[in-house]
Scaffold this motif. Structure first.
Motif, PDB file in Angstrom:
ATOM      1  N   ASP A 138       0.810  -1.222   0.000  1.00 47.72           N
ATOM      2  CA  ASP A 138       0.000   0.000   0.000  1.00 47.72           C
ATOM      3  C   ASP A 138       0.846   1.277   0.000  1.00 47.72           C
ATOM      4  O   ASP A 138       1.529   1.595   0.973  1.00 47.72           O
ATOM      5  CB  ASP A 138      -0.911  -0.021   1.223  1.00 47.72           C
ATOM      6  CG  ASP A 138      -2.028   1.004   1.127  1.00 47.72           C
ATOM      7  OD1 ASP A 138      -1.926   1.924   0.301  1.00 47.72           O
ATOM      8  OD2 ASP A 138      -3.018   0.877   1.878  1.00 47.72           O
TER       9      ASP A 138
ATOM     10  N   GLU B 294       1.855   1.258  -8.941  1.00 49.66           N
ATOM     11  CA  GLU B 294       0.398   1.362  -8.971  1.00 49.66           C
ATOM     12  C   GLU B 294      -0.067   2.177 -10.169  1.00 49.66           C
ATOM     13  O   GLU B 294      -1.032   1.807 -10.857  1.00 49.66           O
ATOM     14  CB  GLU B 294      -0.101   1.971  -7.651  1.00 49.66           C
ATOM     15  CG  GLU B 294       0.133   1.063  -6.456  1.00 49.66           C
ATOM     16  CD  GLU B 294      -0.282   1.690  -5.142  1.00 49.66           C
ATOM     17  OE1 GLU B 294      -0.744   2.861  -5.157  1.00 49.66           O
ATOM     18  OE2 GLU B 294      -0.151   1.021  -4.096  1.00 49.66           O
TER      19      GLU B 294
ATOM     20  N   ALA C  66      -2.131  -5.885  -3.010  1.00 46.67           N
ATOM     21  CA  ALA C  66      -1.405  -5.198  -1.942  1.00 46.67           C
ATOM     22  C   ALA C  66      -1.495  -6.054  -0.687  1.00 46.67           C
ATOM     23  O   ALA C  66      -2.520  -6.086  -0.008  1.00 46.67           O
ATOM     24  CB  ALA C  66      -1.990  -3.808  -1.697  1.00 46.67           C
TER      25      ALA C  66
ATOM     26  N   HIS D  31      -6.585  -5.393  -1.845  1.00 46.77           N
ATOM     27  CA  HIS D  31      -5.861  -5.425  -0.577  1.00 46.77           C
ATOM     28  C   HIS D  31      -6.089  -6.769   0.114  1.00 46.77           C
ATOM     29  O   HIS D  31      -7.231  -7.161   0.373  1.00 46.77           O
ATOM     30  CB  HIS D  31      -6.331  -4.292   0.337  1.00 46.77           C
ATOM     31  CG  HIS D  31      -5.911  -2.936  -0.132  1.00 46.77           C
ATOM     32  ND1 HIS D  31      -6.602  -2.247  -1.101  1.00 46.77           N
ATOM     33  CD2 HIS D  31      -4.863  -2.150   0.228  1.00 46.77           C
ATOM     34  CE1 HIS D  31      -6.004  -1.090  -1.325  1.00 46.77           C
ATOM     35  NE2 HIS D  31      -4.949  -0.999  -0.532  1.00 46.77           N
TER      36      HIS D  31
ATOM     37  N   ASP E 129      -4.788  -7.820   3.382  1.00 46.07           N
ATOM     38  CA  ASP E 129      -4.032  -7.373   4.557  1.00 46.07           C
ATOM     39  C   ASP E 129      -4.849  -7.483   5.833  1.00 46.07           C
ATOM     40  O   ASP E 129      -4.556  -6.814   6.829  1.00 46.07           O
ATOM     41  CB  ASP E 129      -3.577  -5.928   4.369  1.00 46.07           C
ATOM     42  CG  ASP E 129      -4.744  -4.950   4.198  1.00 46.07           C
ATOM     43  OD1 ASP E 129      -5.909  -5.397   4.198  1.00 46.07           O
ATOM     44  OD2 ASP E 129      -4.486  -3.740   4.070  1.00 46.07           O
TER      45      ASP E 129
ATOM     46  N   HIS F  89      -5.866  -1.748   5.846  1.00 49.06           N
ATOM     47  CA  HIS F  89      -5.881  -0.505   5.068  1.00 49.06           C
ATOM     48  C   HIS F  89      -7.140   0.314   5.311  1.00 49.06           C
ATOM     49  O   HIS F  89      -7.166   1.517   5.032  1.00 49.06           O
ATOM     50  CB  HIS F  89      -5.781  -0.815   3.576  1.00 49.06           C
ATOM     51  CG  HIS F  89      -7.018  -1.442   3.017  1.00 49.06           C
ATOM     52  ND1 HIS F  89      -7.347  -2.772   3.222  1.00 49.06           N
ATOM     53  CD2 HIS F  89      -8.031  -0.915   2.279  1.00 49.06           C
ATOM     54  CE1 HIS F  89      -8.504  -3.029   2.628  1.00 49.06           C
ATOM     55  NE2 HIS F  89      -8.940  -1.935   2.061  1.00 49.06           N
TER      56      HIS F  89
END
Length: 284
Positions: free
Chosen positions: A154, A173, A194, A257, A259, A263
């Motif tokens: 990110d 990105e 990400a 994402h 994660d 985020h």
């Protein structure tokens, strides 16, 4: 489903050929993507740079043998000959995993203000420009419906010690979005995953030079609504394989994402063991 062989009948990537870059050890995200791709039916080709014997040894740990080609993404000759070298093994590339990133030590670890232009440029060339260079080199082999997936971290905010790699990831990105725009007419998708911080050889830079990786991972786990295990590569490898498959036919230029949801929340929010979410610091 085939019993305990790691191979699935009618898997997401059945009949597809996938090129995976960036395998160095079995703690590389790329290794786990290659393994999951094979488990989902893909024929996999690996690339490596420098220590090819090490990559070949790691390749033998996959469910099935996979050829290994040498590729320095900054070498014009390597890129120019990549198509012909691949044709010795496969007749097309349906999916590509871009897992190439590097920044010199002088471009990381709090050295942002003192990083030389050459160090910053090298980080940018290897980690961002290479996505365009690799994809362009493979276009003659990529049919309509092919998919390019890159590994991201990110880049919307600053991470301690990540420095010029963070700048390079921001470039990655943007590069992915431009590639998605230019390749849409060919029916080729370009997306990024990400990932949260994982215990990879290069992962320590994500935590910062002076941070304890275990402590940093614990903080990420506390912040992520779903929690986060830095030793579990499965969520990331599954996301990459899903994007490489035909199951996202109209998704391109996207950053997915993986994660634990970190985020989506601020640094001042933590998740308790009971699942409650509360502020770590007082607010107005």
């Amino acid at each position: 489903m085939a019993a305990r062989t790691g191979l699935l009948e009618g898997g997401l990537l059945e009949g597809k050929t996938v090129l995976v870059t960036g395998v160095l050890t079995d703690r590389s995200i790329a290794f786990h993507v290659a393994r999951t791709a094979q488990e989902q039916g893909a024929e996999v080709v690996l690339t490596g740079y420098g220590r090819l014997s090490l990559v070949e040894r790691i390749a033998r740990r996959l469910p099935r043998p996979a050829p290994v080609l040498e590729l320095d993404v900054t070498d014009d000759d390597h890129l120019a000959t990549l198509e012909n070298r691949l044709r010795e093994h496969v007749d097309r590339i349906d999916g590509v995993l871009h897992a190439v990133a590097f920044a010199p030590p002088g471009a990381l670890g709090g050295n942002f203000l003192s990083t030389s232009r050459s160090e910053a440029a090298h980080a940018f060339e290897v980690s961002a420009v290479s996505l365009q260079a690799l994809t362009a080199a493979l276009l003659p082999l990529m049919p309509r419906g092919a998919s390019v997936v890159g590994l991201d971290f990110d880049a919307r905010q600053v991470w301690a010690g990540y420095d010029w790699m963070g700048v390079a990831k921001a470039g990655l990105e943007s590069c992915a979005r431009y590639l998605a725009a230019y390749l849409g007419v060919r029916g080729i998708r370009v997306n990024l995953v990400a990932a949260g911080p994982l215990h990879t050889p290069a992962g320590r830079a994500s935590y910062g030079p002076s941070a304890d990786p275990a402590e940093a991972a614990a903080e990420w786990d506390a912040r992520a609504p779903l929690g986060w295990q830095p030793t579990d590569f499965t969520p990331v490898s599954k996301a990459c394989v899903a994007l490489l498959s035909d199951w996202f036919p109209s998704t391109t230029g996207e950053i997915v994402h993986v994660d634990g949801g970190s985020h989506a929340v601020g640094d001042g929010v933590v998740r308790t063991a009971a699942g409650q979410v509360h502020a770590r610091v007082g607010g107005g």
